[in-house]
Design a protein around this motif. Structure first.
Motif, PDB file in Angstrom:
ATOM      1  N   GLY A  29       0.831  -1.207   0.000  1.00 16.08           N
ATOM      2  CA  GLY A  29       0.000   0.000   0.000  1.00 16.08           C
ATOM      3  C   GLY A  29       0.867   1.259   0.000  1.00 16.08           C
ATOM      4  O   GLY A  29       0.464   2.299  -0.517  1.00 16.08           O
ATOM      5  N   ALA A  30       2.056   1.157   0.592  1.00 14.13           N
ATOM      6  CA  ALA A  30       2.964   2.316   0.627  1.00 14.13           C
ATOM      7  C   ALA A  30       3.648   2.456  -0.721  1.00 14.13           C
ATOM      8  O   ALA A  30       3.680   3.535  -1.305  1.00 14.13           O
ATOM      9  CB  ALA A  30       3.988   2.155   1.740  1.00 14.13           C
ATOM     10  N   THR A  93      -0.119  11.072  -6.936  1.00 18.28           N
ATOM     11  CA  THR A  93      -1.497  11.409  -6.561  1.00 18.28           C
ATOM     12  C   THR A  93      -1.571  12.778  -5.887  1.00 18.28           C
ATOM     13  O   THR A  93      -2.460  13.589  -6.183  1.00 18.28           O
ATOM     14  CB  THR A  93      -2.048  10.336  -5.596  1.00 18.28           C
ATOM     15  N   THR A  94      -0.629  13.026  -4.980  1.00 14.17           N
ATOM     16  CA  THR A  94      -0.634  14.283  -4.222  1.00 14.17           C
ATOM     17  C   THR A  94      -0.576  15.479  -5.176  1.00 14.17           C
ATOM     18  O   THR A  94      -1.327  16.450  -5.027  1.00 14.17           O
ATOM     19  CB  THR A  94       0.586  14.316  -3.265  1.00 14.17           C
ATOM     20  N   HIS A 121      -7.076   9.850   2.732  1.00 12.56           N
ATOM     21  CA  HIS A 121      -5.656  10.066   3.010  1.00 12.56           C
ATOM     22  C   HIS A 121      -5.461  11.584   3.170  1.00 12.56           C
ATOM     23  O   HIS A 121      -6.201  12.368   2.584  1.00 12.56           O
ATOM     24  CB  HIS A 121      -4.879   9.545   1.792  1.00 12.56           C
ATOM     25  N   SER A 123      -3.577  13.484   1.816  1.00 10.99           N
ATOM     26  CA  SER A 123      -3.418  14.134   0.492  1.00 10.99           C
ATOM     27  C   SER A 123      -4.739  14.538  -0.122  1.00 10.99           C
ATOM     28  O   SER A 123      -4.767  15.370  -1.032  1.00 10.99           O
ATOM     29  CB  SER A 123      -2.762  13.165  -0.497  1.00 10.99           C
ATOM     30  N   ASN A 173      -6.763   3.646   1.817  1.00  7.34           N
ATOM     31  CA  ASN A 173      -5.419   3.102   2.048  1.00  7.34           C
ATOM     32  C   ASN A 173      -5.300   2.477   3.428  1.00  7.34           C
ATOM     33  O   ASN A 173      -4.588   1.493   3.606  1.00  7.34           O
ATOM     34  CB  ASN A 173      -4.356   4.196   1.874  1.00  7.34           C
ATOM     35  N   SER A 221      -0.899   7.312  -8.521  1.00 11.65           N
ATOM     36  CA  SER A 221       0.568   7.308  -8.484  1.00 11.65           C
ATOM     37  C   SER A 221       1.094   6.099  -9.237  1.00 11.65           C
ATOM     38  O   SER A 221       0.520   5.002  -9.134  1.00 11.65           O
ATOM     39  CB  SER A 221       1.062   7.211  -7.036  1.00 11.65           C
ATOM     40  N   HIS A 361      -1.111   5.822   8.993  1.00 13.40           N
ATOM     41  CA  HIS A 361      -1.195   5.644   7.533  1.00 13.40           C
ATOM     42  C   HIS A 361      -1.618   6.929   6.811  1.00 13.40           C
ATOM     43  O   HIS A 361      -2.318   6.865   5.783  1.00 13.40           O
ATOM     44  CB  HIS A 361      -2.155   4.485   7.169  1.00 13.40           C
ATOM     45  N   CYS A 362      -1.216   8.074   7.347  1.00 11.73           N
ATOM     46  CA  CYS A 362      -1.597   9.375   6.764  1.00 11.73           C
ATOM     47  C   CYS A 362      -3.114   9.482   6.639  1.00 11.73           C
ATOM     48  O   CYS A 362      -3.640  10.040   5.657  1.00 11.73           O
ATOM     49  CB  CYS A 362      -0.949   9.599   5.396  1.00 11.73           C
ATOM     50  N   ARG A 377      -0.756  -2.496   9.386  1.00 11.35           N
ATOM     51  CA  ARG A 377      -1.406  -2.707   8.083  1.00 11.35           C
ATOM     52  C   ARG A 377      -0.557  -3.643   7.227  1.00 11.35           C
ATOM     53  O   ARG A 377       0.578  -3.334   6.894  1.00 11.35           O
ATOM     54  CB  ARG A 377      -1.574  -1.373   7.352  1.00 11.35           C
TER      55      ARG A 377
HETATM   56  N1  C6P Z   1      -0.474   6.255   0.553  1.00 14.04           N
HETATM   57  C1  C6P Z   1       0.283   4.557   2.104  1.00 14.04           C
HETATM   58  O1  C6P Z   1       1.144   3.926   2.719  1.00 14.04           O
HETATM   59  P1  C6P Z   1       1.601   9.835  -3.228  1.00 14.04           P
HETATM   60  O2  C6P Z   1       2.431   9.978  -1.975  1.00 14.04           O
HETATM   61  O3  C6P Z   1       1.324  11.171  -3.852  1.00 14.04           O
HETATM   62  O4  C6P Z   1       2.162   8.828  -4.174  1.00 14.04           O
HETATM   63  O5  C6P Z   1       0.201   9.211  -2.768  1.00 14.04           O
HETATM   64  C2  C6P Z   1      -0.543   9.836  -1.780  1.00 14.04           C
HETATM   65  C3  C6P Z   1      -1.767   9.032  -1.480  1.00 14.04           C
HETATM   66  C4  C6P Z   1      -3.014   9.554  -1.806  1.00 14.04           C
HETATM   67  N2  C6P Z   1      -4.137   8.852  -1.614  1.00 14.04           N
HETATM   68  C5  C6P Z   1      -4.121   7.616  -1.108  1.00 14.04           C
HETATM   69  C6  C6P Z   1      -5.405   6.865  -0.954  1.00 14.04           C
HETATM   70  C7  C6P Z   1      -2.902   7.031  -0.743  1.00 14.04           C
HETATM   71  O6  C6P Z   1      -2.894   5.813  -0.236  1.00 14.04           O
HETATM   72  C8  C6P Z   1      -1.693   7.763  -0.905  1.00 14.04           C
HETATM   73  C9  C6P Z   1      -0.381   7.178  -0.481  1.00 14.04           C
HETATM   74  C10 C6P Z   1       0.696   5.523   1.031  1.00 14.04           C
HETATM   75  O7  C6P Z   1      -0.917   4.395   2.327  1.00 14.04           O
HETATM   76  C11 C6P Z   1       1.835   6.380   1.467  1.00 14.04           C
HETATM   77  S1  C6P Z   1       1.378   7.557   2.695  1.00 14.04           S
END
Ligand code: C6P
Length: 404
Positions: A29-30, A93-94, A121, A123, A173, A221, A361-362, A377
């Motif tokens: 997932g990361a 994605t961010t 998340h 983001s 996530n 992403s 998990h942000c 997770r």
């Molecule tokens: N989640 C996790 O371990 P980026 O960092 O831009 O590639 O993706 C951000 C992001 C946005 N939305 C969702 C649903 C996500 O899961 C993530 C990234 C990873 O869950 C790293 S924090």
């Protein structure tokens, strides 16, 4: 049926040892691991055609430009976008979500509403909060139930003509819950709201069809789908991308620059200022080819088996609770054991070569909902096996005994 051992041989890192033990990688997932074809394609780009794109008349620049644009078309077909200029390369994605949120600053007025969900998340929360602060719009939140599912009746009552955009993930996530996005998009459109889908956790598991979903934006992403880090895609409907202002100014996004006035390039270049991650964009196409060769049907079958096995085996452990138990779930198990901090379990099993993510998990609002500091997770990919899950279960049992 997948030959898992053959698939595993495609991923060199899976035969590495971590802390002296064979790596068991459950932190997909990361970021996902990368197959050899992806690793090779990155090196091949730099060895054979490295040049800046859309700029030079020289042969290398044209080769690099062609490869980049071919990859864009590949991604267009992968997500079934109507036009390749609706497919923007981003860093992830961010970046994609921030691009849209920034653009909506020119659309929203005080009192307008932005609808996010409790399952997001960070983001897909923070850029919208920043937008609301800037514009005077109001952030509204779709609640979840104890199973970690969005409460659709509450969603319906939050929607109104004030709602200008709904932004929700396809798959959570933190919990792995799959949201009924197609149905949610239709409901949002009925009140005239646009919809952004955060597909970061969906694209490793399924092939989104943006025309069938009828979403206005879909962000994801590359690194979670076997591609390189620093790559991603933002899909946007042509009409929306024409309506939004550019995100960043710079080279490549202009038609003409004078000190009096600058005019902007056509799509997709209007949103692609500066030299992009050229190698990454090209190699993302290689990753998509690889996943399609494995086949999303096969991926889903394998991951379903892994999810069922992990859920059953983990629930054998006394005091273990799984968060997110909805009917529609991706291959993610988020859990805790009574009285033990998730970080402690994660650290002990890491010593045994098992990589899981621990913490919030942000997605802090989800943890707040369940009144927990975080979870452990385990997120599975098609290259994982039931035997690896059995090893994780034994490791978690051992950690529990040590920590009790
Ligand atoms: N989640 C996790 O371990 P980026 O960092 O831009 O590639 O993706 C951000 C992001 C946005 N939305 C969702 C649903 C996500 O899961 C993530 C990234 C990873 O869950 C790293 S924090």
């Amino acid at each position: 049926m997948l030959d898992i051992q053959k698939i595993r041989a495609d991923f060199p890192i899976l035969s590495e040892k971590v802390n002296g033990k064979p790596l068991i990688y459950f932190d997909n997932g990361a970021t996902s691991q990368k197959p050899q074809v992806v690793i090779d394609a990155e090196a091949k780009y730099y060895q054979e055609i490295n040049a800046n794109i859309h700029r030079g008349v020289h042969t290398l620049s044209q080769l690099a430009t062609d490869a980049y644009e071919i990859s864009r078309v590949k991604l267009q077909h992968h997500i079934n976008a109507k036009f390749s200029h609706e497919v923007l390369f981003t860093s992830g994605t961010t970046h994609g979500i921030n691009l849209v949120a920034n653009g909506f600053a020119s659309i929203l007025k005080p009192g307008d509403e932005v609808l996010v969900s409790s399952l997001e998340h960070h983001s897909n929360i923070v850029p919208w909060q920043m937008l609301c602060e800037k514009t005077g719009a109001v952030l509204k939140v779709i609640p979840i139930n104890e199973e970690g599912e969005l409460i659709i009746s509450e969603y319906e009552s939050l929607l109104s003509e004030k709602t200008k955009i709904v932004t929700v993930n396809h798959i959570s996530n933190a919990l792995g819950v799959i949201n009924p996005v197609k149905e949610m998009i239709a409901k949002a459109h009925a009140v005239g709201a646009a919809v952004l889908i955060d597909g970061a956790q969906a694209v490793p598991h399924l092939k989104p069809d943006v025309q069938d979903l009828d979403c206005d934006f879909y962000a994801f992403s590359g690194h979670k789908m076997c591609g390189p880090t620093g790559t991603g895609i933002l899909y946007g409907k042509e009409a929306w991308l024409n309506k939004l202002p550019p995100y960043q100014g710079g080279g490549e996004m202009i038609k003409e620059v004078t000190f009096e006035k600058t005019t902007y390039a056509d799509l997709p270049h209007k949103f692609e200022a500066g030299t992009p991650n050229i190698a990454g964009g090209i190699v993302l196409g290689t990753a998509v080819d690889y996943l399609n060769e494995v086949g999303f049907g096969n991926i889903q079958l394998q991951e379903k088996k892994l999810l069922e096995h992990a859920t059953k085996r983990l629930l054998e452990i006394e005091g273990l609770r799984i968060y997110g138990n909805g009917k529609n779930k991706a291959s993610v198990v988020s859990f805790n054991i009574d009285g033990i901090h998730p970080y402690d379990i994660g650290s002990i099993i890491d010593k045994l070569g098992i990589a899981v993510r621990t913490g919030h998990h942000c997605a802090q609002p989800i943890m707040n909902f369940f009144c927990i500091p975080g979870t452990i997770r385990a997120s599975f990919s098609f290259y994982n096996t039931k035997e690896e899950i059995d090893e994780m279960v034994e490791a978690v049992k051992k950690a529990k005994t040590m920590l009790s």
